[in-house]
Design a protein around this motif. Structure first.
Motif, mmCIF file in Angstrom:
data_model
loop_
_atom_site.group_PDB
_atom_site.id
_atom_site.type_symbol
_atom_site.label_atom_id
_atom_site.label_comp_id
_atom_site.label_asym_id
_atom_site.label_seq_id
_atom_site.Cartn_x
_atom_site.Cartn_y
_atom_site.Cartn_z
ATOM 1 N N UNK A 15 29.032 6.419 49.452
ATOM 2 C CA UNK A 15 29.981 7.140 50.313
ATOM 3 C C UNK A 15 30.233 8.530 49.758
ATOM 4 N N UNK A 16 30.380 8.631 48.438
ATOM 5 C CA UNK A 16 30.564 9.943 47.811
ATOM 6 C C UNK A 16 29.330 10.814 48.011
ATOM 7 N N UNK A 17 28.158 10.219 47.867
ATOM 8 C CA UNK A 17 26.919 10.975 48.069
ATOM 9 C C UNK A 17 26.810 11.451 49.520
ATOM 10 N N UNK A 18 27.171 10.600 50.463
ATOM 11 C CA UNK A 18 27.074 10.944 51.883
ATOM 12 C C UNK A 18 28.068 12.028 52.284
ATOM 13 N N UNK A 19 29.083 12.249 51.477
ATOM 14 C CA UNK A 19 30.069 13.281 51.809
ATOM 15 C C UNK A 19 29.725 14.634 51.177
ATOM 16 N N UNK A 20 28.612 14.696 50.463
ATOM 17 C CA UNK A 20 28.221 15.938 49.781
ATOM 18 C C UNK A 20 27.363 16.807 50.699
ATOM 19 N N UNK A 21 27.750 18.050 50.862
ATOM 20 C CA UNK A 21 26.938 18.963 51.681
ATOM 21 C C UNK A 21 25.588 19.212 51.027
ATOM 22 N N UNK A 22 25.517 19.212 49.692
ATOM 23 C CA UNK A 22 24.253 19.403 48.989
ATOM 24 C C UNK A 22 23.272 18.282 49.322
ATOM 25 N N UNK A 23 23.784 17.062 49.421
ATOM 26 C CA UNK A 23 22.918 15.935 49.761
ATOM 27 C C UNK A 23 22.336 16.127 51.161
ATOM 28 N N UNK A 24 23.152 16.530 52.115
ATOM 29 C CA UNK A 24 22.676 16.707 53.487
ATOM 30 C C UNK A 24 21.701 17.875 53.612
ATOM 31 N N UNK A 25 21.943 18.940 52.861
ATOM 32 C CA UNK A 25 20.987 20.056 52.853
ATOM 33 C C UNK A 25 19.662 19.579 52.261
ATOM 34 N N UNK A 26 19.745 18.812 51.177
ATOM 35 C CA UNK A 26 18.540 18.263 50.558
ATOM 36 C C UNK A 26 17.775 17.362 51.502
ATOM 37 N N UNK A 27 18.474 16.514 52.227
ATOM 38 C CA UNK A 27 17.816 15.625 53.194
ATOM 39 C C UNK A 27 17.143 16.440 54.293
ATOM 40 N N UNK A 28 17.802 17.477 54.783
ATOM 41 C CA UNK A 28 17.205 18.334 55.823
ATOM 42 C C UNK A 28 15.929 19.003 55.308
ATOM 43 N N UNK A 44 13.075 22.652 46.931
ATOM 44 C CA UNK A 44 14.463 23.011 47.241
ATOM 45 C C UNK A 44 15.267 21.768 47.621
ATOM 46 N N UNK A 45 14.634 20.845 48.330
ATOM 47 C CA UNK A 45 15.303 19.602 48.688
ATOM 48 C C UNK A 45 15.675 18.786 47.460
ATOM 49 N N UNK A 46 14.742 18.682 46.525
ATOM 50 C CA UNK A 46 15.027 17.942 45.289
ATOM 51 C C UNK A 46 16.162 18.588 44.499
ATOM 52 N N UNK A 47 16.142 19.909 44.443
ATOM 53 C CA UNK A 47 17.199 20.613 43.705
ATOM 54 C C UNK A 47 18.563 20.417 44.368
ATOM 55 N N UNK A 48 18.588 20.455 45.682
ATOM 56 C CA UNK A 48 19.856 20.230 46.386
ATOM 57 C C UNK A 48 20.353 18.801 46.178
ATOM 58 N N UNK A 49 19.436 17.838 46.238
ATOM 59 C CA UNK A 49 19.835 16.450 45.985
ATOM 60 C C UNK A 49 20.380 16.293 44.564
ATOM 61 N N UNK A 50 19.720 16.934 43.605
ATOM 62 C CA UNK A 50 20.196 16.863 42.214
ATOM 63 C C UNK A 50 21.571 17.517 42.080
ATOM 64 N N UNK A 51 21.755 18.654 42.716
ATOM 65 C CA UNK A 51 23.052 19.348 42.678
ATOM 66 C C UNK A 51 24.142 18.446 43.252
#
Length: 136
Positions: free
Chosen positions: A45-58, A17-24
């Motif tokens: 900076x654009x990546x850090x502003x994505x909620x999908x990236x933060x969900x993936x990191x979590x 799920x983390x990988x999929x969120x990061x890809x999204x």
């Protein structure tokens, strides 16, 4: 073994799920345009502003915490290959969620991975006494 296998499966779900969120998130950000410092800064900076990236990191952090429990219970030669479950889950989820193609060659590879995971599941040996924490 059941406890370790259940936690490996849960960890694989979190990792997948983390990988999929990061890809999204990265699909929304777009490809990295180049290696110039300004391009790198803008991209990250654009990546850090994505909620999908933060969900993936979590989810990846959750995977790591679950992984610590698995490593406390099992041999690494059993545990690491068992994470191949994540490959199978990721391929199925990418097909369903992201619409990625999964052809015959990938399906064959996934089937081989499943066979390997089944074989590994039968090779479980507990190397630590849970009561004392000592190596057997």
């Amino acid at each position: 073994m059941r406890r370790a296998l259940a936690v490996v499966f849960l960890a694989a779900l979190c990792g997948c799920a983390g990988h999929l969120c990061l890809r999204e998130g990265m699909l929304a950000v777009g490809p990295l345009p180049g290696a110039a410092p300004a391009e790198l800064f803008s991209f990250f900076a654009a990546a850090a502003s994505s909620r999908w990236i933060w969900i993936g990191i979590a989810l990846e952090i959750t995977f790591s915490l679950l992984w610590l429990a698995v490593l406390s219970w099992s041999e690494i030669s059993w545990a690491v290959p068992m994470t191949a479950l994540e490959y199978v889950l990721a391929a199925a989820a990418a097909y369903i969620w992201l619409g990625e193609p999964v052809g015959a060659l990938r399906l064959t590879g996934i089937a081989l991975i499943c066979g390997g995971v089944v074989l590994l599941g039968g090779s479980w040996q507990q190397t630590h006494d849970p009561a004392s924490g000592r190596r057997r």
